[in-house]
Design an enzyme around this catalytic site. Sequence first.
Site, PDB file in Angstrom:
ATOM      1  N   MET A  48       0.945  -1.022  -0.114  1.00 22.95           N
ATOM      2  CA  MET A  48       0.218  -0.018  -0.049  1.00 22.95           C
ATOM      3  C   MET A  48       0.873   1.398   0.031  1.00 22.95           C
ATOM      4  O   MET A  48       1.614   1.214   0.855  1.00 22.95           O
ATOM      5  CB  MET A  48      -0.741   0.103   1.131  1.00 22.95           C
ATOM      6  CG  MET A  48      -1.863   1.133   1.135  1.00 22.95           C
ATOM      7  SD  MET A  48      -3.010   1.026   2.661  1.00 22.95           S
ATOM      8  CE  MET A  48      -2.236   1.254   3.967  1.00 22.95           C
ATOM      9  N   CYS A  49       0.548   2.098  -0.917  1.00 27.50           N
ATOM     10  CA  CYS A  49       1.210   3.363  -1.036  1.00 27.50           C
ATOM     11  C   CYS A  49       0.425   4.480  -1.332  1.00 27.50           C
ATOM     12  O   CYS A  49      -0.720   4.018  -1.751  1.00 27.50           O
ATOM     13  CB  CYS A  49       2.718   3.291  -1.963  1.00 27.50           C
ATOM     14  SG  CYS A  49       3.820   1.916  -1.705  1.00 27.50           S
TER      15      CYS A  49
END
Length: 298
Positions: free
Chosen positions: A1-2
């Site tokens: 997740m970014c």
Amino acid sequence: MCGIVGLHLRNPDLYPRLGELLAGMLGEMQDRGADSAGVAVYGDPKWAPPGRGCVCLLEVVATAEDAAAAVSEALGTPVSARLIDETLVLTADTDAETLLAAARGVFPQALVAGFGRDITVLKGVGAPRDLAQRWDLAAASGWQGVGHTRMATESAVTPSGAHPFAVGPEQCLVHNGSFSNHAGIRRELRASGVHFDSENDTEVGARFVAAQLAAGRDVETALKELCATFDGFYTLLVSNRDSFAVVRDAIACKPAVIAETDDWVAMASEYRALAHLPGVSDARIWEPEPEVVYAWTR
């Protein structure tokens, strides 16, 4: 997740607020990735004076004054240098590629964060809000900015693994997701002479797009070719000094939202990063469709 954020300003009256708005967007994405962060800012006259080539380097062990003197001697023309946190920003009255060659000759072990006209790329390890403060991002101006907050999955938490990946002149790519076949594509690109700075899967995508653009393709064609070549899950934002483009993979499981007004176009991984933008209540807002390239040009 970014977390991905990007802002393309159409109204010149907003140019002085680019850094302020971009810093707010980046901060809202901190809980999507607090390992490291980076930004690319287009058009700040303090960081990248108009008409001058600009090169941004990391991992340089030298003062700004010593770096300017050494690169000036190698280039044969005066070079200005400033340290913005850990990024050494060099500018000179020459094209960026010539300046880059001189800088690489002086600092062969340095990491090139970005280069070109009117672009400054800053990257670092740490919490995005802290980094934005150290860069004084809120004081930056310009017409376009791209940012990324990283939660590392594919490579180590280092400046070389932080986004944006700005591997071509004035080009920038940020990525949320994972390319599953990046190792094979990296081998093919290396065999054709392409150099890599990291083992990050995103760098493979950036080098691929840069090669497509260098071959004369436009950004929409390059991103369509990427969709046909890369496997995995991804949302990408790709920019140069005059364009701003977004694409998602065929399943589109990585979040993204785009908002557009007469004054600006913005995208982010989540709407909350857009909520403070001026006039957002009147914006057209939508979720980008799978494998559709959305592009805007100055």
